[in-house]
Design a protein around this motif. Structure first.
Motif, PDB file in Angstrom:
ATOM      1  N   GLY A  18      47.946  31.810  -0.507  1.00  0.00           N
ATOM      2  CA  GLY A  18      49.071  31.226   0.223  1.00  0.00           C
ATOM      3  C   GLY A  18      48.710  30.487   1.499  1.00  0.00           C
ATOM      4  N   ALA A  19      49.751  29.867   2.034  1.00  0.00           N
ATOM      5  CA  ALA A  19      49.627  29.120   3.289  1.00  0.00           C
ATOM      6  C   ALA A  19      49.485  30.094   4.451  1.00  0.00           C
ATOM      7  N   SER A  20      48.766  29.670   5.476  1.00  0.00           N
ATOM      8  CA  SER A  20      48.595  30.509   6.657  1.00  0.00           C
ATOM      9  C   SER A  20      49.921  30.626   7.405  1.00  0.00           C
ATOM     10  N   ALA A  21      50.322  31.847   7.687  1.00  0.00           N
ATOM     11  CA  ALA A  21      51.560  32.093   8.435  1.00  0.00           C
ATOM     12  C   ALA A  21      51.369  31.856   9.926  1.00  0.00           C
ATOM     13  N   THR A  22      50.121  31.678  10.362  1.00  0.00           N
ATOM     14  CA  THR A  22      49.848  31.519  11.790  1.00  0.00           C
ATOM     15  C   THR A  22      49.311  30.126  12.125  1.00  0.00           C
ATOM     16  N   ALA A  23      49.568  29.152  11.242  1.00  0.00           N
ATOM     17  CA  ALA A  23      49.077  27.780  11.470  1.00  0.00           C
ATOM     18  C   ALA A  23      49.725  27.186  12.714  1.00  0.00           C
ATOM     19  N   THR A  24      48.895  26.483  13.497  1.00  0.00           N
ATOM     20  CA  THR A  24      49.395  25.793  14.686  1.00  0.00           C
ATOM     21  C   THR A  24      49.211  24.281  14.555  1.00  0.00           C
ATOM     22  N   GLU A  25      48.410  23.866  13.561  1.00  0.00           N
ATOM     23  CA  GLU A  25      48.182  22.448  13.302  1.00  0.00           C
ATOM     24  C   GLU A  25      47.763  22.291  11.847  1.00  0.00           C
ATOM     25  N   GLY A  26      48.332  21.303  11.151  1.00  0.00           N
ATOM     26  CA  GLY A  26      48.003  21.096   9.755  1.00  0.00           C
ATOM     27  C   GLY A  26      48.672  22.148   8.881  1.00  0.00           C
ATOM     28  N   THR A  27      48.205  22.234   7.646  1.00  0.00           N
ATOM     29  CA  THR A  27      48.769  23.192   6.694  1.00  0.00           C
ATOM     30  C   THR A  27      47.636  23.953   5.988  1.00  0.00           C
ATOM     31  N   PRO A  28      46.882  24.760   6.725  1.00  0.00           N
ATOM     32  CA  PRO A  28      45.781  25.495   6.096  1.00  0.00           C
ATOM     33  C   PRO A  28      46.294  26.426   4.997  1.00  0.00           C
ATOM     34  N   HIS A  29      45.620  26.374   3.859  1.00  0.00           N
ATOM     35  CA  HIS A  29      46.003  27.166   2.693  1.00  0.00           C
ATOM     36  C   HIS A  29      44.796  27.991   2.261  1.00  0.00           C
ATOM     37  N   MET A  30      45.017  29.275   2.014  1.00  0.00           N
ATOM     38  CA  MET A  30      43.919  30.194   1.715  1.00  0.00           C
ATOM     39  C   MET A  30      43.878  30.583   0.239  1.00  0.00           C
ATOM     40  N   SER A  31      42.669  30.877  -0.218  1.00  0.00           N
ATOM     41  CA  SER A  31      42.465  31.421  -1.555  1.00  0.00           C
ATOM     42  C   SER A  31      41.286  32.378  -1.476  1.00  0.00           C
ATOM     43  N   GLY A  32      41.144  33.215  -2.464  1.00  0.00           N
ATOM     44  CA  GLY A  32      40.033  34.149  -2.430  1.00  0.00           C
ATOM     45  C   GLY A  32      39.981  35.015  -3.665  1.00  0.00           C
ATOM     46  N   CYS A  50      39.517  28.396   2.793  1.00  0.00           N
ATOM     47  CA  CYS A  50      40.707  27.877   3.472  1.00  0.00           C
ATOM     48  C   CYS A  50      40.551  26.371   3.675  1.00  0.00           C
ATOM     49  N   THR A  51      41.635  25.642   3.430  1.00  0.00           N
ATOM     50  CA  THR A  51      41.649  24.196   3.619  1.00  0.00           C
ATOM     51  C   THR A  51      41.782  23.874   5.107  1.00  0.00           C
ATOM     52  N   PRO A  52      41.545  22.605   5.487  1.00  0.00           N
ATOM     53  CA  PRO A  52      41.576  22.233   6.901  1.00  0.00           C
ATOM     54  C   PRO A  52      42.902  22.537   7.606  1.00  0.00           C
ATOM     55  N   GLY A  53      42.763  22.852   8.884  1.00  0.00           N
ATOM     56  CA  GLY A  53      43.901  23.147   9.748  1.00  0.00           C
ATOM     57  C   GLY A  53      43.471  24.087  10.855  1.00  0.00           C
ATOM     58  N   THR A  54      44.387  24.367  11.744  1.00  0.00           N
ATOM     59  CA  THR A  54      44.135  25.258  12.879  1.00  0.00           C
ATOM     60  C   THR A  54      45.110  26.411  12.802  1.00  0.00           C
ATOM     61  N   ARG A  55      44.610  27.611  13.074  1.00  0.00           N
ATOM     62  CA  ARG A  55      45.483  28.789  13.037  1.00  0.00           C
ATOM     63  C   ARG A  55      45.011  29.829  14.032  1.00  0.00           C
TER      64      ARG A  55
END
Length: 115
Positions: A18-32, A50-55
């Protein structure tokens, strides 16, 4: 008992976390994918991406990471910067708080342990 083993980490099919619930920039999405969990739940290991973004992040328990690909940096709340890329190895003590800035999809092998 069978020893948990992936012969080629690059070929492991990751699950959508899922998408990071704590993103502050961009839309970082995690997998694992978790490779192993202790029966008592005190530790686990696997692969995370995790895809690009800031969290904003707090790493709840001790975590050892070996970065397999991508680029980014972790910035501790004290200002310390930790650049990460393929081959970098980092130990985050439990309670580590700061910012994760991912500029190129980041993948790591990890082991975390609780108290």
């Amino acid at each position: 008992m069978t020893t948990p083993y992936w012969p080629d980490a690059a070929k492991v099919a990751l699950e959508d976390w899922g998408a990071s619930a704590t993103a502050t920039e961009g839309t970082p999405h995690m997998s694992g994918k978790v490779l192993s969990v202790n029966a008592d739940g005190t530790s686990e290991c696997g692969i995370w991406s995790c895809t690009p973004g800031t969290r904003k992040i707090t790493i709840a328990s001790d975590e050892f990471c070996c970065f397999l690909g991508g680029r980014g940096r972790y910035v501790h709340e004290s200002g310390e910067e930790i650049p990460v890329f393929a081959g970098a190895v980092v130990f985050f003590p439990g309670g580590w708080t700061g910012t994760s800035i991912i500029t190129e999809t980041l993948t790591k092998a990890f082991m975390s342990r609780g108290d």
